[in-house]
Design an enzyme around this catalytic site. Sequence first.
Site, mmCIF file in Angstrom:
data_model
loop_
_atom_site.group_PDB
_atom_site.id
_atom_site.type_symbol
_atom_site.label_atom_id
_atom_site.label_comp_id
_atom_site.label_asym_id
_atom_site.label_seq_id
_atom_site.Cartn_x
_atom_site.Cartn_y
_atom_site.Cartn_z
ATOM 1 N N HIS A 100 0.786 -1.107 -0.130
ATOM 2 C CA HIS A 100 -0.033 -0.071 0.006
ATOM 3 C C HIS A 100 1.019 1.343 0.081
ATOM 4 O O HIS A 100 2.092 1.257 0.482
ATOM 5 C CB HIS A 100 -0.854 -0.037 1.247
ATOM 6 C CG HIS A 100 -1.838 1.038 1.311
ATOM 7 N ND1 HIS A 100 -1.480 2.340 1.426
ATOM 8 C CD2 HIS A 100 -3.474 1.095 0.673
ATOM 9 C CE1 HIS A 100 -2.709 3.231 1.472
ATOM 10 N NE2 HIS A 100 -3.887 2.224 0.910
ATOM 11 N N GLY A 178 -7.860 9.133 0.024
ATOM 12 C CA GLY A 178 -8.336 10.033 1.169
ATOM 13 C C GLY A 178 -8.556 11.564 1.069
ATOM 14 O O GLY A 178 -8.635 12.165 1.909
ATOM 15 N N GLY A 233 -10.862 2.806 1.319
ATOM 16 C CA GLY A 233 -10.418 3.120 2.712
ATOM 17 C C GLY A 233 -11.654 3.796 3.502
ATOM 18 O O GLY A 233 -12.416 2.946 3.952
HETATM 19 P P1 PGA Z 1 -9.664 5.869 0.297
HETATM 20 O O1 PGA Z 1 -8.503 5.157 0.760
HETATM 21 O O2 PGA Z 1 -10.744 5.220 -0.264
HETATM 22 O O3 PGA Z 1 -10.008 6.545 1.928
HETATM 23 O O4 PGA Z 1 -8.995 7.056 -0.446
HETATM 24 C C1 PGA Z 1 -8.375 4.066 -0.313
HETATM 25 C C2 PGA Z 1 -6.872 3.224 0.371
HETATM 26 O O5 PGA Z 1 -5.806 3.804 0.700
HETATM 27 O O6 PGA Z 1 -6.965 1.717 -0.013
#
Ligand code: PGA
Length: 255
Positions: A100, A178, A233
Amino acid sequence: MRTVVAGNWKMNETAGQASELVAAFAPRVGEVLAGANGGIDVVVAPPFTALAAVAPALARTGRVALGAQNMHWDLSGAFTGEISAPMLLDLGVTYVILGHSERRQYFGETDEAVNRKVKTALAQGLHPIVAVGETLGEREDGRTRDRVVTQTRAALDGLNEDEIARLILAYEPIWAIGTGKNCDAAEADGVMAGIRACHGALRDVPILYGGSVKPDNFAAYLAQPNVDGGLIGGASLDANAFVELVRLAAAAASG
Ligand code: PGA
């Protein structure tokens, strides 16, 4: 092609909170999947400290698999603070997110380390979800394709075709994680086509899109030919949103 919906809870939820979250979505996800035509896998990856607490409730649904967010490449030994594949397997974990961008960015995880972890996960019978993606700077310099192809090839290094066929990949543009900034679905699909083209054995490997996936944008990603699900996320921490994401994926998988 299987469709995969994977929730990455990151460093959120104590064991108690994680159990409450599972209680809020797991029965409803089970209902959605019972009515679906199949071909969809749902995974949640809580923090290590909540794995044992949520495993029984997830196992009862029989439909939501348990994932981890990281793993060490060695099976045991002097690696203070690390977690091994046998430790995960012992708790009923069947999937592991590897590489990740937050691991790469904040914890110095290299392409080589990701490759070692992928090999161990496969050898131990875990399903690796291998994440790749470019930074905003790399995107602005027109280096997106180069970056993700380099990361993908490095992750696959030394694997045979059967091993590659057992992977799940995730394309996550780092600038979209995010942030609420979406990567245009067609643009993501183009990058994901480039990832798939890295090796012939990736033909039937699910490639997930990740980066601010929400119920109001997931269908547009799922409609793309190279998008086989989502690595989610923030929205996976909201029971209603997660159930809706699974519903959208089930609809796409059967449509
Ligand atoms: P997010 O994160 O959906 O909060 O953008 C995705 C991830 O990092 O796997």
